[in-house]
Design a protein around this motif. Structure first.
Motif, PDB file in Angstrom:
ATOM      1  N   PHE A 209       6.939  39.081  13.282  1.00  0.00           N
ATOM      2  CA  PHE A 209       6.315  38.666  12.021  1.00  0.00           C
ATOM      3  C   PHE A 209       6.751  39.512  10.817  1.00  0.00           C
ATOM      4  O   PHE A 209       7.080  38.949   9.768  1.00  0.00           O
ATOM      5  N   PRO A 210       6.764  40.878  10.908  1.00  0.00           N
ATOM      6  CA  PRO A 210       7.212  41.647   9.739  1.00  0.00           C
ATOM      7  C   PRO A 210       8.647  41.314   9.330  1.00  0.00           C
ATOM      8  O   PRO A 210       8.968  41.311   8.135  1.00  0.00           O
ATOM      9  N   VAL A 211       9.501  41.044  10.309  1.00  0.00           N
ATOM     10  CA  VAL A 211      10.878  40.659   9.991  1.00  0.00           C
ATOM     11  C   VAL A 211      10.884  39.313   9.276  1.00  0.00           C
ATOM     12  O   VAL A 211      11.588  39.114   8.277  1.00  0.00           O
ATOM     13  N   TYR A 212      10.095  38.377   9.772  1.00  0.00           N
ATOM     14  CA  TYR A 212       9.984  37.059   9.157  1.00  0.00           C
ATOM     15  C   TYR A 212       9.504  37.181   7.706  1.00  0.00           C
ATOM     16  O   TYR A 212      10.065  36.567   6.797  1.00  0.00           O
ATOM     17  N   ALA A 213       8.476  38.004   7.502  1.00  0.00           N
ATOM     18  CA  ALA A 213       7.899  38.168   6.164  1.00  0.00           C
ATOM     19  C   ALA A 213       8.823  38.937   5.221  1.00  0.00           C
ATOM     20  O   ALA A 213       8.690  38.814   3.993  1.00  0.00           O
ATOM     21  N   SER A 214       9.752  39.714   5.769  1.00  0.00           N
ATOM     22  CA  SER A 214      10.643  40.519   4.928  1.00  0.00           C
ATOM     23  C   SER A 214      11.564  39.668   4.074  1.00  0.00           C
ATOM     24  O   SER A 214      12.183  40.166   3.132  1.00  0.00           O
ATOM     25  N   LEU A 215      11.662  38.375   4.375  1.00  0.00           N
ATOM     26  CA  LEU A 215      12.529  37.500   3.573  1.00  0.00           C
ATOM     27  C   LEU A 215      12.183  37.578   2.098  1.00  0.00           C
ATOM     28  O   LEU A 215      13.073  37.563   1.247  1.00  0.00           O
ATOM     29  N   TRP A 216      10.886  37.690   1.773  1.00  0.00           N
ATOM     30  CA  TRP A 216      10.480  37.611   0.365  1.00  0.00           C
ATOM     31  C   TRP A 216      10.890  38.844  -0.419  1.00  0.00           C
ATOM     32  O   TRP A 216      10.999  38.793  -1.647  1.00  0.00           O
TER      33      TRP A 216
ATOM     34  N   GLY B 277      24.470  46.474   7.822  1.00  0.00           N
ATOM     35  CA  GLY B 277      23.013  46.423   7.794  1.00  0.00           C
ATOM     36  C   GLY B 277      22.517  45.135   7.155  1.00  0.00           C
ATOM     37  O   GLY B 277      21.537  44.535   7.615  1.00  0.00           O
ATOM     38  N   ASN B 278      23.190  44.703   6.097  1.00  0.00           N
ATOM     39  CA  ASN B 278      22.846  43.440   5.444  1.00  0.00           C
ATOM     40  C   ASN B 278      23.012  42.269   6.411  1.00  0.00           C
ATOM     41  O   ASN B 278      22.125  41.412   6.535  1.00  0.00           O
ATOM     42  N   ALA B 279      24.133  42.247   7.134  1.00  0.00           N
ATOM     43  CA  ALA B 279      24.384  41.160   8.086  1.00  0.00           C
ATOM     44  C   ALA B 279      23.363  41.171   9.221  1.00  0.00           C
ATOM     45  O   ALA B 279      22.871  40.114   9.643  1.00  0.00           O
ATOM     46  N   LEU B 280      23.019  42.364   9.693  1.00  0.00           N
ATOM     47  CA  LEU B 280      22.065  42.463  10.792  1.00  0.00           C
ATOM     48  C   LEU B 280      20.666  42.039  10.364  1.00  0.00           C
ATOM     49  O   LEU B 280      19.933  41.414  11.144  1.00  0.00           O
ATOM     50  N   LEU B 281      20.282  42.385   9.131  1.00  0.00           N
ATOM     51  CA  LEU B 281      18.963  41.958   8.644  1.00  0.00           C
ATOM     52  C   LEU B 281      18.902  40.445   8.543  1.00  0.00           C
ATOM     53  O   LEU B 281      17.895  39.820   8.915  1.00  0.00           O
TER      54      LEU B 281
ATOM     55  N   TRP C 168      16.546  35.228  13.772  1.00  0.00           N
ATOM     56  CA  TRP C 168      15.883  35.363  15.077  1.00  0.00           C
ATOM     57  C   TRP C 168      14.374  35.224  14.932  1.00  0.00           C
ATOM     58  O   TRP C 168      13.715  34.552  15.735  1.00  0.00           O
ATOM     59  N   SER C 169      13.812  35.835  13.896  1.00  0.00           N
ATOM     60  CA  SER C 169      12.353  35.847  13.733  1.00  0.00           C
ATOM     61  C   SER C 169      11.783  34.451  13.525  1.00  0.00           C
ATOM     62  O   SER C 169      10.645  34.181  13.902  1.00  0.00           O
ATOM     63  N   THR C 170      12.573  33.549  12.929  1.00  0.00           N
ATOM     64  CA  THR C 170      12.059  32.198  12.705  1.00  0.00           C
ATOM     65  C   THR C 170      11.798  31.472  14.020  1.00  0.00           C
ATOM     66  O   THR C 170      10.924  30.602  14.101  1.00  0.00           O
TER      67      THR C 170
END
Length: 231
Positions: free
Chosen positions: A77-84, A182-186, A192-194
């Protein structure tokens, strides 16, 4: 009279990459801050308006074998929310007005394209068979996120769009390879998080990647023509 040979011109030293980013961040920051907040407010207004009033009944997206390879994870979830936060980085580090405006125009076009699909051809994800009350943060998303926004995943499309613009900016300031990786991995982690949060299925992600590439690549070529030395 003695003549003096012309002194060779010496180019000023190039700022370190992190100093260049700091300078870029400071440029037009009030416009960037106000523009980003206004864009997100308008986006969410349009997003929920479309989802509450789809043109037809949403079609259920199929789950593939590949979907079973990615287990559910509440930690996603935190990874998913990090999009914003992630999507706000390109405008923050764009160093002049023209590419900033073109970035806004292209990402707006991509969002409108996806919202149009959600309205005309709404889709939903199959039930994951999970008791969401055990995961309050994810339950909040499920409660407000109406069916209709599955394919293509705008979360994925926005991540891909952002990753390619950040890659262009990183190359422009000659950022180290570690930052670019790091940008590509994020970006990959958000994709993945979706699936790991069961917000989307693999087909949604594939379609989102296609949409992200379809808008990001021409947008970067367009800006390279219109403002070749400003990005």
């Amino acid at each position: 009279m003695p003549t003096h040979s012309a002194l060779p011109l010496v180019a000023p030293p190039r700022l370190a990459w992190f100093r260049q980013l700091a300078v870029r961040f400071a440029i037009l920051w009030p416009l960037k801050a106000a523009g980003t907040m206004t864009f997100m407010a308008l986006f969410f207004w349009g997003y929920f308006t479309v989802l509450r009033q789809p043109l037809t009944v949403p079609t259920m997206m199929p789950r593939l074998v590949v979907d079973e390879w990615i287990p559910f994870s509440a930690a996603a979830f935190p990874v998913y929310a990090s999009l914003w936060v992630y999507v706000s980085l390109p405008p923050a580090f764009i160093g002049s007005l023209r590419p900033l405006l073109w970035f806004g125009a292209w990402i707006s076009a991509m969002c409108l394209f996806c919202l149009g699909i959600y309205w005309l051809l709404p889709t939903s994800v199959p039930s994951a068979g999970i008791d969401w009350s055990a995961y309050p943060q994810l339950a909040a998303i499920k409660n407000v996120d109406a069916a209709g926004n599955a394919c293509p995943s705008l979360h994925v499309a926005s991540s891909v769009f952002t990753a390619l613009w950040l890659e262009r900016i990183a190359r422009s300031v000659k950022a180290p390879a570690a930052l670019r990786w790091g940008n590509a991995l994020l970006c990959a982690a958000i994709l993945w998080s979706t699936i790991a949060t069961r917000q989307h299925v693999v087909l949604d992600v594939i379609a989102g990647v296609v949409v992200g590439l379809a808008f990001a690549l021409p947008s970067l070529r367009h800006v390279a023509r219109m403002a070749p030395r400003e990005l």
